[in-house]
Write an enzyme that holds these catalytic residues in place. Structure first.
Site, PDB file in Angstrom:
ATOM      1  N   VAL A 221       0.831  -1.200   0.000  1.00  0.00           N
ATOM      2  CA  VAL A 221       0.000   0.000   0.000  1.00  0.00           C
ATOM      3  C   VAL A 221       0.866   1.252   0.000  1.00  0.00           C
ATOM      4  O   VAL A 221       0.583   2.229  -0.706  1.00  0.00           O
ATOM      5  CB  VAL A 221      -0.958  -0.002   1.210  1.00  0.00           C
ATOM      6  CG1 VAL A 221      -1.617   1.363   1.392  1.00  0.00           C
ATOM      7  CG2 VAL A 221      -2.032  -1.074   1.024  1.00  0.00           C
ATOM      8  N   GLU A 222       1.956   1.216   0.767  1.00  0.00           N
ATOM      9  CA  GLU A 222       2.792   2.408   0.880  1.00  0.00           C
ATOM     10  C   GLU A 222       3.463   2.783  -0.434  1.00  0.00           C
ATOM     11  O   GLU A 222       3.404   3.944  -0.848  1.00  0.00           O
ATOM     12  CB  GLU A 222       3.860   2.199   1.960  1.00  0.00           C
ATOM     13  CG  GLU A 222       3.323   2.157   3.375  1.00  0.00           C
ATOM     14  CD  GLU A 222       2.777   3.492   3.832  1.00  0.00           C
ATOM     15  OE1 GLU A 222       3.094   4.533   3.228  1.00  0.00           O
ATOM     16  OE2 GLU A 222       2.004   3.507   4.806  1.00  0.00           O
ATOM     17  N   THR A 223       4.123   1.831  -1.082  1.00  0.00           N
ATOM     18  CA  THR A 223       4.946   2.207  -2.254  1.00  0.00           C
ATOM     19  C   THR A 223       4.866   1.247  -3.422  1.00  0.00           C
ATOM     20  O   THR A 223       5.678   1.318  -4.337  1.00  0.00           O
ATOM     21  CB  THR A 223       6.436   2.315  -1.842  1.00  0.00           C
ATOM     22  OG1 THR A 223       6.892   1.036  -1.366  1.00  0.00           O
ATOM     23  CG2 THR A 223       6.645   3.373  -0.776  1.00  0.00           C
TER      24      THR A 223
END
Length: 376
Positions: free
Chosen positions: A150-152
């Site tokens: 989700v982050e990167t």
């Protein structure tokens, strides 16, 4: 943020992204970890002015230098080299009033085939490291995979903002119209100071760091303070590198979650059924996502649980996820019963939408890896 932010959340362990103050808006926020990547300097920033000679910048440099015992000229030089970025001031602003939260739209942004396939490849490539992290910290591999995804998108979108510029802008020119301007400006001043500390410790030029508009960096989108507090050298090469070392990122995410109270073996949430006209929503939702009711009290208030949820030993929270405005064609809200581990996931990014997306992405990747049709 430990980071932070696309326009569904508003501020990253950002661990992420992490520990930056955030609003639980459920609306896509413009940050690296949510995939809105800055491929080039926004037009509004192309003629950005430097902070060299700025009185407030000089005063901040003197304050930091005195507190840290650093050379004032060194601090003043680097803060003076930072540029004021109008795009950062725009992106940090809260979502516009009237934008309805939408869990279904938010979920579709992250729990989707491209991200699941990328997560599967990441898990296959890092299988031994993920297993070691799970054994060392008690944090399941699927959760680590969900967070980094989700982050990167597993390192594809780590942000192209100069972190020095982003943090200086938010330290010196945080929008005064923001309802929590003073609190957030103080937070970002601390992050700017920590970035300089990190630069000195790692021998990295302060203007070399790249990240999100809010200053979150690397595969897990850690803010500088999360980097210094929770990042670990998990590949054993003698240095911590969250930008290019998947092992360090994996170990650091696991350490972050353990340090914030993750309990091995506890589920994150259960299905819940609300009795029409019988549920005391005002009482159930009053603590927000903080687990506050034992299973018996939870059900007495009209939130029905099935086995094994009805026997859960710890406190629960009724987590509400809105699906748009029903008066404008949206659907009724979704609900889950969140455990203490669900709450821990929100310490990475203060959003129930984020937490459930991370959980469902990680578990979807795990299903691809281990499901009946898996051959990999």
């Amino acid at each position: 943020m430990t980071a932070l932010g696309l326009a569904l959340l508003a501020a990253t362990p950002l661990a992420s992204a992490s520990a930056a103050p955030q609003d639980r808006t459920g609306q896509l926020v413009a940050s690296a970890q949510h995939g809105k990547r800055a491929k080039a300097m926004p037009r509004a920033d192309q003629e950005a002015t430097r902070y060299a000679g700025n009185a407030a910048a000089q005063a901040l440099a003197a304050e930091i230098a005195q507190r840290r015992g650093w050379e004032q000229d060194w601090v003043a030089h680097w803060i003076g080299q930072a540029q004021q970025l109008p795009s950062v001031m725009r992106l940090i602003a809260p979502a516009q009033p009237g934008m309805a939260k939408n869990w279904a739209a938010y979920r579709a942004r992250f729990v989707e085939p491209v991200r699941i396939e990328a997560g599967l490849r990441f898990w296959q490539a890092q299988r031994e490291t993920l297993e070691r992290a799970e054994a060392s910290y008690g944090v399941p591999a699927w959760l680590i995979v969900g967070i980094i995804g989700v982050e990167t998108l597993y390192g594809r979108h780590t942000g192209n903002y100069r972190v020095l510029d982003a943090l200086a802008t938010l330290s010196l020119d945080f929008p005064e119209t923001h309802p929590r301007a003073a609190e957030r400006q103080a937070y970002f001043r601390g992050e700017l100071e920590t970035l300089l500390q990190l630069s000195r410790e790692q021998g990295v030029s302060p203007d070399a760091w790249r990240g999100s508009y809010a200053g979150a960096m690397g595969l897990p989108q850690f803010m500088p303070s999360s980097w210094t507090r929770h990042a670990v050298d998990f590949d054993g090469d003698g240095r911590i590198d969250l930008r290019t070392s998947a092992a360090d990122a994996i170990g650091s995410v696991a350490n972050y979650m353990q340090q914030h109270g993750w309990r091995s073996g506890m589920t994150t949430h259960y299905p819940v059924r609300l009795e029409a006209g019988d549920a005391d929503l005002a009482t159930l939702l009053a603590p927000d996502i903080k687990p506050s009711f034992d299973a018996a009290r939870f059900q007495a208030l009209g939130a029905r649980l099935e086995q094994p949820a009805s026997e859960h030993a710890g406190p629960l929270a009724l987590v509400e996820l809105r699906n748009g405005d029903p008066l404008q064609g949206g659907s009724a809200p979704s609900y889950v019963a969140g455990t203490e581990n669900f709450y821990v996931v929100t310490r990475y990014n203060w959003s129930s939408y984020y937490a459930l997306a991370v959980i469902e992405l990680g578990q979807a990747v795990q299903a691809e890896l281990t499901g009946p049709g898996a051959t990999r």
